[in-house]
Write a protein that holds these residues in place. Structure first.
Motif, PDB file in Angstrom:
ATOM      1  N   ILE A 175       0.825  -1.207   0.000  1.00 13.77           N
ATOM      2  CA  ILE A 175       0.000   0.000   0.000  1.00 13.77           C
ATOM      3  C   ILE A 175       0.864   1.265   0.000  1.00 13.77           C
ATOM      4  O   ILE A 175       0.469   2.290  -0.569  1.00 13.77           O
ATOM      5  CB  ILE A 175      -0.977  -0.015   1.204  1.00 13.77           C
ATOM      6  N   THR A 176       2.016   1.186   0.622  1.00 16.19           N
ATOM      7  CA  THR A 176       2.894   2.360   0.663  1.00 16.19           C
ATOM      8  C   THR A 176       3.189   2.879  -0.742  1.00 16.19           C
ATOM      9  O   THR A 176       3.008   4.064  -1.031  1.00 16.19           O
ATOM     10  CB  THR A 176       4.218   2.003   1.374  1.00 16.19           C
ATOM     11  N   GLY A 177       3.607   1.989  -1.619  1.00 15.20           N
ATOM     12  CA  GLY A 177       3.939   2.393  -2.978  1.00 15.20           C
ATOM     13  C   GLY A 177       2.726   2.848  -3.758  1.00 15.20           C
ATOM     14  O   GLY A 177       2.793   3.799  -4.548  1.00 15.20           O
ATOM     15  N   VAL A 178       1.589   2.186  -3.543  1.00 14.71           N
ATOM     16  CA  VAL A 178       0.363   2.554  -4.259  1.00 14.71           C
ATOM     17  C   VAL A 178      -0.027   3.985  -3.907  1.00 14.71           C
ATOM     18  O   VAL A 178      -0.348   4.791  -4.781  1.00 14.71           O
ATOM     19  CB  VAL A 178      -0.776   1.567  -3.910  1.00 14.71           C
ATOM     20  N   ILE A 179       0.020   4.289  -2.625  1.00 12.40           N
ATOM     21  CA  ILE A 179      -0.349   5.645  -2.192  1.00 12.40           C
ATOM     22  C   ILE A 179       0.677   6.659  -2.697  1.00 12.40           C
ATOM     23  O   ILE A 179       0.306   7.767  -3.124  1.00 12.40           O
ATOM     24  CB  ILE A 179      -0.482   5.698  -0.658  1.00 12.40           C
ATOM     25  N   ASP A 180       1.948   6.282  -2.647  1.00 12.64           N
ATOM     26  CA  ASP A 180       2.975   7.157  -3.231  1.00 12.64           C
ATOM     27  C   ASP A 180       2.565   7.610  -4.629  1.00 12.64           C
ATOM     28  O   ASP A 180       2.655   8.787  -4.969  1.00 12.64           O
ATOM     29  CB  ASP A 180       4.310   6.408  -3.346  1.00 12.64           C
ATOM     30  N   ARG A 181       2.111   6.659  -5.434  1.00  5.51           N
ATOM     31  CA  ARG A 181       1.792   6.985  -6.822  1.00  5.51           C
ATOM     32  C   ARG A 181       0.506   7.799  -6.933  1.00  5.51           C
ATOM     33  O   ARG A 181       0.398   8.697  -7.780  1.00  5.51           O
ATOM     34  CB  ARG A 181       1.724   5.700  -7.649  1.00  5.51           C
ATOM     35  N   LEU A 182      -0.476   7.506  -6.071  1.00  2.00           N
ATOM     36  CA  LEU A 182      -1.702   8.313  -6.082  1.00  2.00           C
ATOM     37  C   LEU A 182      -1.385   9.753  -5.687  1.00  2.00           C
ATOM     38  O   LEU A 182      -1.924  10.702  -6.261  1.00  2.00           O
ATOM     39  CB  LEU A 182      -2.746   7.714  -5.128  1.00  2.00           C
ATOM     40  N   VAL A 183      -0.514   9.906  -4.690  1.00  2.00           N
ATOM     41  CA  VAL A 183      -0.124  11.238  -4.250  1.00  2.00           C
ATOM     42  C   VAL A 183       0.647  11.947  -5.355  1.00  2.00           C
ATOM     43  O   VAL A 183       0.393  13.118  -5.666  1.00  2.00           O
ATOM     44  CB  VAL A 183       0.728  11.151  -2.962  1.00  2.00           C
ATOM     45  N   GLN A 184       1.542  11.209  -5.971  1.00  2.00           N
ATOM     46  CA  GLN A 184       2.382  11.789  -7.010  1.00  2.00           C
ATOM     47  C   GLN A 184       1.550  12.255  -8.209  1.00  2.00           C
ATOM     48  O   GLN A 184       1.884  13.225  -8.876  1.00  2.00           O
ATOM     49  CB  GLN A 184       3.417  10.736  -7.438  1.00  2.00           C
ATOM     50  N   LYS A 185       0.428  11.575  -8.449  1.00  2.00           N
ATOM     51  CA  LYS A 185      -0.472  11.957  -9.536  1.00  2.00           C
ATOM     52  C   LYS A 185      -1.448  13.044  -9.096  1.00  2.00           C
ATOM     53  O   LYS A 185      -2.286  13.478  -9.887  1.00  2.00           O
ATOM     54  CB  LYS A 185      -1.256  10.733 -10.018  1.00  2.00           C
ATOM     55  N   GLY A 186      -1.388  13.431  -7.826  1.00  2.00           N
ATOM     56  CA  GLY A 186      -2.270  14.487  -7.342  1.00  2.00           C
ATOM     57  C   GLY A 186      -3.695  14.027  -7.075  1.00  2.00           C
ATOM     58  O   GLY A 186      -4.610  14.838  -6.989  1.00  2.00           O
ATOM     59  N   LEU A 187      -3.899  12.726  -6.932  1.00  2.00           N
ATOM     60  CA  LEU A 187      -5.258  12.214  -6.736  1.00  2.00           C
ATOM     61  C   LEU A 187      -5.601  12.015  -5.269  1.00  2.00           C
ATOM     62  O   LEU A 187      -6.779  11.941  -4.915  1.00  2.00           O
ATOM     63  CB  LEU A 187      -5.404  10.870  -7.482  1.00  2.00           C
ATOM     64  N   ALA A 188      -4.581  11.924  -4.429  1.00  2.00           N
ATOM     65  CA  ALA A 188      -4.818  11.714  -2.998  1.00  2.00           C
ATOM     66  C   ALA A 188      -3.778  12.480  -2.201  1.00  2.00           C
ATOM     67  O   ALA A 188      -2.737  12.880  -2.733  1.00  2.00           O
ATOM     68  CB  ALA A 188      -4.768  10.224  -2.657  1.00  2.00           C
ATOM     69  N   GLU A 189      -4.085  12.682  -0.920  1.00  4.54           N
ATOM     70  CA  GLU A 189      -3.140  13.341  -0.022  1.00  4.54           C
ATOM     71  C   GLU A 189      -2.896  12.469   1.192  1.00  4.54           C
ATOM     72  O   GLU A 189      -3.792  11.766   1.667  1.00  4.54           O
ATOM     73  CB  GLU A 189      -3.692  14.689   0.440  1.00  4.54           C
ATOM     74  N   ARG A 190      -1.666  12.571   1.711  1.00  6.43           N
ATOM     75  CA  ARG A 190      -1.298  11.802   2.904  1.00  6.43           C
ATOM     76  C   ARG A 190      -0.834  12.810   3.938  1.00  6.43           C
ATOM     77  O   ARG A 190       0.098  13.569   3.682  1.00  6.43           O
ATOM     78  CB  ARG A 190      -0.164  10.844   2.506  1.00  6.43           C
ATOM     79  N   ARG A 191      -1.484  12.832   5.100  1.00  8.95           N
ATOM     80  CA  ARG A 191      -1.007  13.754   6.130  1.00  8.95           C
ATOM     81  C   ARG A 191      -1.001  13.070   7.490  1.00  8.95           C
ATOM     82  O   ARG A 191      -1.739  12.123   7.723  1.00  8.95           O
ATOM     83  CB  ARG A 191      -1.840  15.034   6.134  1.00  8.95           C
ATOM     84  N   PRO A 192      -0.162  13.564   8.395  1.00 11.73           N
ATOM     85  CA  PRO A 192      -0.031  12.931   9.700  1.00 11.73           C
ATOM     86  C   PRO A 192      -1.357  12.947  10.451  1.00 11.73           C
ATOM     87  O   PRO A 192      -2.106  13.927  10.392  1.00 11.73           O
ATOM     88  CB  PRO A 192       1.027  13.776  10.409  1.00 11.73           C
ATOM     89  N   SER A 193      -1.639  11.875  11.121  1.00  7.66           N
ATOM     90  CA  SER A 193      -2.853  11.790  11.915  1.00  7.66           C
ATOM     91  C   SER A 193      -2.697  12.611  13.186  1.00  7.66           C
ATOM     92  O   SER A 193      -1.616  12.712  13.750  1.00  7.66           O
ATOM     93  CB  SER A 193      -3.137  10.331  12.273  1.00  7.66           C
ATOM     94  N   SER A 194      -3.779  13.216  13.618  1.00 11.24           N
ATOM     95  CA  SER A 194      -3.718  14.007  14.840  1.00 11.24           C
ATOM     96  C   SER A 194      -3.857  13.114  16.074  1.00 11.24           C
ATOM     97  O   SER A 194      -3.376  13.427  17.149  1.00 11.24           O
ATOM     98  CB  SER A 194      -4.829  15.064  14.836  1.00 11.24           C
ATOM     99  N   ARG A 195      -4.511  11.957  15.884  1.00 12.73           N
ATOM    100  CA  ARG A 195      -4.763  11.086  17.036  1.00 12.73           C
ATOM    101  C   ARG A 195      -3.610  10.117  17.304  1.00 12.73           C
ATOM    102  O   ARG A 195      -3.425   9.664  18.428  1.00 12.73           O
ATOM    103  CB  ARG A 195      -6.035  10.263  16.802  1.00 12.73           C
ATOM    104  N   ASP A 196      -2.879   9.779  16.250  1.00  8.00           N
ATOM    105  CA  ASP A 196      -1.826   8.772  16.403  1.00  8.00           C
ATOM    106  C   ASP A 196      -0.655   9.197  15.526  1.00  8.00           C
ATOM    107  O   ASP A 196      -0.745   9.187  14.314  1.00  8.00           O
ATOM    108  CB  ASP A 196      -2.353   7.404  15.963  1.00  8.00           C
ATOM    109  N   ARG A 197       0.428   9.564  16.191  1.00  4.64           N
ATOM    110  CA  ARG A 197       1.525  10.150  15.422  1.00  4.64           C
ATOM    111  C   ARG A 197       2.252   9.144  14.536  1.00  4.64           C
ATOM    112  O   ARG A 197       3.081   9.528  13.711  1.00  4.64           O
ATOM    113  CB  ARG A 197       2.510  10.840  16.369  1.00  4.64           C
ATOM    114  N   ARG A 198       1.948   7.825  14.697  1.00  2.00           N
ATOM    115  CA  ARG A 198       2.520   6.845  13.769  1.00  2.00           C
ATOM    116  C   ARG A 198       1.764   6.833  12.453  1.00  2.00           C
ATOM    117  O   ARG A 198       2.290   6.492  11.411  1.00  2.00           O
ATOM    118  CB  ARG A 198       2.426   5.438  14.372  1.00  2.00           C
ATOM    119  N   ALA A 199       0.470   7.181  12.524  1.00  2.00           N
ATOM    120  CA  ALA A 199      -0.425   6.937  11.386  1.00  2.00           C
ATOM    121  C   ALA A 199      -0.494   8.117  10.422  1.00  2.00           C
ATOM    122  O   ALA A 199      -0.163   9.249  10.765  1.00  2.00           O
ATOM    123  CB  ALA A 199      -1.820   6.605  11.895  1.00  2.00           C
ATOM    124  N   ARG A 200      -0.911   7.822   9.187  1.00  4.41           N
ATOM    125  CA  ARG A 200      -1.143   8.845   8.165  1.00  4.41           C
ATOM    126  C   ARG A 200      -2.603   8.803   7.769  1.00  4.41           C
ATOM    127  O   ARG A 200      -3.136   7.737   7.479  1.00  4.41           O
ATOM    128  CB  ARG A 200      -0.296   8.563   6.915  1.00  4.41           C
TER     129      ARG A 200
END
Lengths: 154, 154
Positions: A67-92
């Motif tokens: 999933i890491t690579g898949v999301i990388d590519r979605l983000v790179q294409k501008g279709l999705a965003e990944r941001r740090p979670s406010s509830r859990d600093r490990r999560a995105r």
DNA sequence: TACTGATAGTCAGCATACTGAGCAATATCA
DNA sequence: TGATATTGCTCAGTATGCTGACTATCAGTA
């Protein structure tokens, strides 16, 4: 000696091979560049705004390292965003962008057409039966792969 | 919005994912290290001694660029041999080694067990029906992938 | 025979999938 | 609270699969 055609594993591989090829061809004809895996991820992000990567992986039965690579590519294409979670600093937390929403909308006919084409050898009744049997076999084998399907924790 | 479970492409991916995991687990339990793809290639080489890579690819519906790596690994494990063809200097003739033959023989129970396990959610009749429908869908879609099934030229 | 097109194999590059390891952060419990 | 286990994510490495390009060779034909 068993023939390949008597091996469900071989048939699974062939059917999946055709399914991917049909999907990519239909989507490209529609003017887009999105893989089946990327499509499923994007549609699931849209349906579950703010979900984290592990939850996304569970909802579509992807391995967490894939999933890491898949999301990388979605983000790179501008279709999705990944941001740090406010509830859990490990999560995105994952969000679909407007561009992602537009793409999903425009691509839907091609995706539906692909699903029809990959079943074009079967009648409507046979298609239903194939899907029923696949669902049943998958449900029984769910825990056997490293990436089982998981319901979202609500 | 269509659910993933209504998408034959998604079901194909899931079933294939489970099939591969089951195969690898059974084969490893039996003490061997062979992928489904390598197994199919090796069994087909055994059944068609001296065939070339393109023919092998056609018999199991692999892409010709994929088969190169698969054979590399079979050769590297000492299970198969690749040598120049006497009739066509472009081609390579493939042979199974004694070690390959031994491996195939010993691994068969694990392979058959894997096929049973991946269908463990289905009755015998349902399993037959699933394979019939997959064969039918695959036959109709054969030409849609880059690596269609091809009969051997005899 | 020389030209043309097709074929066998390989390679580089990209996208799934997995194993196994590691880091940071969180949860649990003595 | 402090030690331990678990979890979220990433990375390195390996194995399919594909696209597209390339070399060497072969086959058909003008």
């Amino acid at each position: 000696m068993k023939d390949n055609n008597d091996m469900p594993g071989h048939l699974a591989r062939r059917f999946q091979q055709i399914a991917v090829a049909v999907f990519l061809a239909e989507v490209e004809d529609a003017g887009f560049d999105l893989t089946p895996v990327q499509y499923a991820a994007l549609a699931t992000i849209k349906a579950n705004p703010g979900l984290d990567q592990v939850t996304l992986a569970g909802l579509i039965a992807y391995d967490r390292t894939t999933i890491t690579g898949v999301i990388d590519r979605l983000v790179q294409k501008g279709l999705a965003e990944r941001r740090p979670s406010s509830r859990d600093r490990r999560a995105r937390e994952l969000e679909i962008t407007d561009e992602g929403r537009r793409t999903l909308r425009k691509i839907t006919p091609a995706v539906e057409s692909a699903q029809r084409i990959m079943l074009r050898g079967l009648s409507a009744k046979e298609s239903e039966e194939l899907m029923r049997l696949l669902r049943k076999a998958i449900a029984a084998g769910n825990e056997l792969s490293r990436a089982p399907l998981r319901a979202a924790q609500v």
